[in-house]
Motif scaffolding. Sequence first.
Motif, PDB file in Angstrom:
ATOM      1  N   PRO A  48      15.224  46.316  17.340  1.00  0.00           N
ATOM      2  CA  PRO A  48      14.594  45.077  17.815  1.00  0.00           C
ATOM      3  C   PRO A  48      15.626  43.972  18.024  1.00  0.00           C
ATOM      4  N   VAL A  49      15.178  42.850  18.572  1.00  0.00           N
ATOM      5  CA  VAL A  49      16.070  41.707  18.792  1.00  0.00           C
ATOM      6  C   VAL A  49      16.621  41.207  17.464  1.00  0.00           C
ATOM      7  N   VAL A  50      15.737  41.057  16.468  1.00  0.00           N
ATOM      8  CA  VAL A  50      16.153  40.658  15.123  1.00  0.00           C
ATOM      9  C   VAL A  50      15.788  41.791  14.173  1.00  0.00           C
ATOM     10  N   HIS A  51      16.774  42.373  13.537  1.00  0.00           N
ATOM     11  CA  HIS A  51      16.535  43.466  12.589  1.00  0.00           C
ATOM     12  C   HIS A  51      16.058  42.889  11.259  1.00  0.00           C
ATOM     13  N   LEU A  81      25.912  41.403  20.409  1.00  0.00           N
ATOM     14  CA  LEU A  81      25.597  40.900  19.075  1.00  0.00           C
ATOM     15  C   LEU A  81      24.506  41.725  18.404  1.00  0.00           C
ATOM     16  N   LEU A  82      24.568  41.747  17.074  1.00  0.00           N
ATOM     17  CA  LEU A  82      23.523  42.337  16.252  1.00  0.00           C
ATOM     18  C   LEU A  82      23.044  41.243  15.302  1.00  0.00           C
ATOM     19  N   ILE A  83      21.750  40.968  15.326  1.00  0.00           N
ATOM     20  CA  ILE A  83      21.185  39.889  14.509  1.00  0.00           C
ATOM     21  C   ILE A  83      20.277  40.509  13.460  1.00  0.00           C
ATOM     22  N   ALA A  84      20.532  40.188  12.196  1.00  0.00           N
ATOM     23  CA  ALA A  84      19.725  40.700  11.089  1.00  0.00           C
ATOM     24  C   ALA A  84      19.250  39.535  10.239  1.00  0.00           C
ATOM     25  N   ALA A  85      18.030  39.652   9.731  1.00  0.00           N
ATOM     26  CA  ALA A  85      17.464  38.579   8.904  1.00  0.00           C
ATOM     27  C   ALA A  85      16.850  39.168   7.654  1.00  0.00           C
TER      28      ALA A  85
END
Length: 559
Positions: free
Chosen positions: A449-452, A414-418
């Motif tokens: 990073p974990v959350v982009h 998974l790729l998580i972006a916020a």
Amino acid sequence: MTAVFPTVREVIALDSVRIGAPRLVAGETGLDRPVRWVHSAEVPDIATLLRGGELVLTTGIGLPADDAGVRAFVNDLAEVGVAGLIVELGRRYTASVPRVMAAAAQKAGMPLVELRRPTPFVQITEAVHALIVDAQLAELRATEQIHQRFTELSVEGAEPAEVVHQAAQLAGCPVVLENLARQVLAYDAAGDRAEMLLDGWEQHSRRVKAQPSGSGRTGYDPDTGWLVTPVGARGQDWGRLLLRWPASGRDVSWEEPDAGLRVLPTAPPTRLTILLERAASTLALGRLIRRDAEGLERQLHGTLLSALLDHSLPVSEVALRAAALGIQLERRRLVGVVVRLRDESLAAGTEAGQAALRDLADAVSQALREAKQTGLTSAVDDRAVGALLAVRGEEEPALESFAAALRRGRADTLLIAAGSGVDSLREARRSLVEARQVAQAARHDPTGPVVHRLPNVGLPGLLHLLRDEPRLQTFVERQLGALLAYDAEHPRDALLPTLRVFLEHGRNKSIAAGAAHLSRPAFYERLARIERILGVDLDSVQACLSLHVALLARDALRG
């Protein structure tokens, strides 16, 4: 329900048989055959009256005297499926049964037992039939309890972990629920150490080869000791439920200690098959109910997210309808999040791609619950799920908790972006759009990073965000147009790869030549041609910086 019958092994362990000093002569591999009935016979053609599953008792007084006749008698019994043959010594055979009888029984795999002391056959018959009746009653009571418990779990809408726990409690055995990728979704070790149960699970699971018996879908693998049934509904299996049956602990020992009889594993009783299948049905039904209920709810989530992105509904109506779903969006810190599948091989629109997207949507919703957060969630394209988090508490810890729950067991997929957090629902669109853009840009950053977040995307990410900007496209053409035109006319002698390797190796010509697998004179000559075609000096840091940015921008335009 399949009838419950004692095995030949269990019959021989009865007191009514043990008084005859039983000794196994042949057919050890058939000791776990079920005994459907006990039949006494003293005639050689008894096989024509049998239907299979009988345990035949005889003194042998009416059997043929010649070897061929004895062999035919045993073969006839084996052919009709007799469970086993018990011969009382003393009347026809004194010291032991004939060798030809033992050889024929061994070849057929049919247990042959001799009784070395006189034994009343009627007592054996009564004991076995009582055993059958008692076992059937016990099995019926256990089955009724199983059906009642799993019916209650279905009505209650129990979570998978609770269903698995109840199955393990009723069975007294470890139970594991896995998905089709052999990842453990829930388990109960039933008192055993979880580490021993789950260590190297994927490799162990792939060694379990349980073939379904009869018309059912449940099978037992005696080599690994696992009883296995698929889990799914509507023709779509999504997992397996496995129960470890400790067969070695349930064997019946009836021979004298010095006889050297090898103990064979017994198959699980019928009630465990019923238990496992009822548990699997409860899991499948629960998933269907949750998906049907969540399907409508997710449609509403999608409608509200779309309304925020395309302004199709007033913000006040979005807030009102979200509140009716139990999601408070006003007076909350709102953060747009996009979660993408990294696996680019899942083609959009295919069955596998749609299934992966549904699983991702489920995972995002579950992660929100585990992180004790609320928000709107819905698919935003064929590979990504979007969410608008209504954060309780501090923004960063909430995002970290959500990401940790989501990545558990699937961090590399998974790729998580916020996007940037906002304090008003009217600004939520900006956070959602930013999250989507960051997710697109971060696809080219496998070690991020974990959350982009926007500050993490770097120059390649920034250029990706600007890829639709005409001025960026003009810049690429102005910097590289002449070289691209040359390469189009000379495809076998393209120079753009030479420029790329030169810039990516910090303008170190010697190292770049080695990376390009060219001699230094040949590499230098190609660089000189690039300088003539583009009209630049590759010793100039500023010129090389512009060319490198143009190359990265071209990659963003093409990606």
